[in-house]
Design an enzyme around this catalytic site. Structure first.
Site, short mmCIF file in Angstrom:
data_model
loop_
_atom_site.label_atom_id
_atom_site.label_comp_id
_atom_site.label_asym_id
_atom_site.label_seq_id
_atom_site.Cartn_x
_atom_site.Cartn_y
_atom_site.Cartn_z
N ASN A 7 0.85 -1.20 0.12
CA ASN A 7 -0.02 0.12 -0.01
C ASN A 7 0.92 1.23 0.01
O ASN A 7 1.43 1.68 1.10
CB ASN A 7 -0.92 -0.24 1.22
N TRP A 8 1.11 1.92 -1.28
CA TRP A 8 2.03 2.96 -1.37
C TRP A 8 1.39 4.50 -0.73
O TRP A 8 2.11 5.34 -0.68
CB TRP A 8 2.28 3.35 -2.65
N LYS A 9 0.06 4.23 -0.31
CA LYS A 9 -0.60 5.31 0.33
C LYS A 9 -0.50 6.46 -0.56
O LYS A 9 -0.32 6.32 -1.84
CB LYS A 9 -0.05 5.60 1.71
N HIS A 93 -9.21 1.09 5.01
CA HIS A 93 -8.12 1.30 5.78
C HIS A 93 -8.32 2.33 6.91
O HIS A 93 -9.45 3.12 6.87
CB HIS A 93 -7.18 1.92 4.67
N GLU A 95 -6.88 4.61 7.95
CA GLU A 95 -6.75 5.97 7.39
C GLU A 95 -7.88 6.80 6.84
O GLU A 95 -8.18 7.81 7.18
CB GLU A 95 -5.37 6.26 6.66
N GLU A 164 -5.10 -4.95 10.82
CA GLU A 164 -4.03 -4.03 10.87
C GLU A 164 -4.37 -3.06 12.27
O GLU A 164 -5.11 -2.16 12.23
CB GLU A 164 -4.32 -2.97 9.66
N GLY A 170 2.61 2.30 10.74
CA GLY A 170 3.54 3.71 10.38
C GLY A 170 4.35 3.99 11.69
O GLY A 170 4.81 5.00 11.83
N SER A 209 3.70 -2.03 10.43
CA SER A 209 5.23 -1.79 10.65
C SER A 209 5.87 -2.94 10.35
O SER A 209 6.76 -3.70 11.10
CB SER A 209 5.35 -1.43 12.11
C1 PEP Z 1 -0.76 0.20 5.98
O1 PEP Z 1 -0.80 1.51 5.91
O2 PEP Z 1 -1.89 -0.62 5.42
C2 PEP Z 1 0.22 -0.37 6.75
C3 PEP Z 1 0.36 -1.42 7.15
O3 PEP Z 1 1.55 0.90 7.04
P1 PEP Z 1 2.80 0.60 7.63
O4 PEP Z 1 3.27 -0.85 7.10
O5 PEP Z 1 3.59 1.56 7.25
O6 PEP Z 1 2.71 0.26 9.05
#
Ligand code: PEP
Length: 246
Positions: A7-9, A93, A95, A164, A170, A209
């Site tokens: 997931n590049w966001k 997600h 976010e 998640e 993050g 993470s």
């Molecule tokens: C995500 O945004 O789905 C995610 C898992 O981010 P990160 O790996 O940066 O924690």
């Protein structure tokens, strides 16, 4: 098959995405035994589609809207995504839930629309830190899944779920693989209650993470069927290591 997704966001312009793919694809060209999915921002889907169309690596989107077309300024429909070779969409997600206020009801509509369009959704669920500290992890995850799948329980074989924990995203502070396993097993038990016919056909991914050092520890757990990787997926070499790490 295990699913390892990026997931590049809101990162990488179209030209940076091309550079990424030029580095990444040779690193994973011999990978056959797992599915690799890249979810770039909408603006990079077109260039990514051109590069990936004769490759094994799949293309996904980070969001969608549930209506088919019309006066929804700024939104993107599933048929638009399908036309660009998108076969997965991340839905719900954290976010989207916590920054953009997406409700369980909206998430349910998006999932339903994905199923109608034949695009496989990855439903994200997970508790916030205060919920975890209050011992509510399982309750929060159960409520999110029940509401998201309300009325579409018959299609659990066409959906994947990403666990998640919000506090792990993050932050550089992942869940322990053992804690993830407990929640994943709980999610699979819940899916069995919702639809015993499709036992084992919904993959449960871990996200939060993940990096090249810890990925194999998660993948070693029985009920971890894949990963959803944010920050570490922005580096093609790091993401290729994660893809190959087990
Ligand atoms: C995500 O945004 O789905 C995610 C898992 O981010 P990160 O790996 O940066 O924690």
């Amino acid at each position: 098959m295990k699913l390892i997704s990026a997931n590049w966001k809101m990162n990488l312009t179209p030209s940076q995405s091309v550079q990424y793919l030029q580095k990444f694809l040779p690193l994973v060209e011999d990978v056959r035994d797992r599915e690799i999915l890249l979810c770039p921002p909408f603006t990079s889907l077109c260039v990514a589609y051109e590069i990936l169309k004769d490759k094994e690596v799949k293309l996904g989107a980070q969001n969608c809207y549930y209506e088919k077309k019309g006066a929804f300024t700024g939104e993107i429909s599933l048929s638009m995504l399908k036309d660009l070779g998108v076969s997965y969409v991340i839905v719900g997600h954290s976010e989207r839930r916590w920054i953009f206020g997406e409700s369980d009801e909206l998430i349910n509509k998006k999932l339903t629309a994905c199923l109608e369009e034949g695009i496989r959704p990855i439903l994200c669920v997970g508790e916030r830190i205060e919920e975890r500290e209050a011992g509510l992890t399982f309750k929060v995850v159960e409520t999110q899944i029940r509401l998201a799948l309300s009325g579409i329980e018959a299609f659990t074989d066409s959906i994947d779920i990403a666990y998640e924990p919000v506090w792990a995203i993050g932050t550089g502070n992942p869940a322990t693989p053992e804690d993830a396993q407990l929640v994943h097993a709980f999610i699979k038990d819940l899916l069995y209650i919702l639809n015993p016919k499709h036992e084992g056909r919904t993959r449960v991914l871990y996200g939060g993470s993940v990096n090249p050092q810890n990925a194999s520890h998660f993948m070693a757990k029985r009920d971890v069927d894949g990963l959803l990787v944010g920050g570490a997926s922005l580096d093609p070499e790091a993401f290729a290591k994660i893809v190959k790490s087990f």
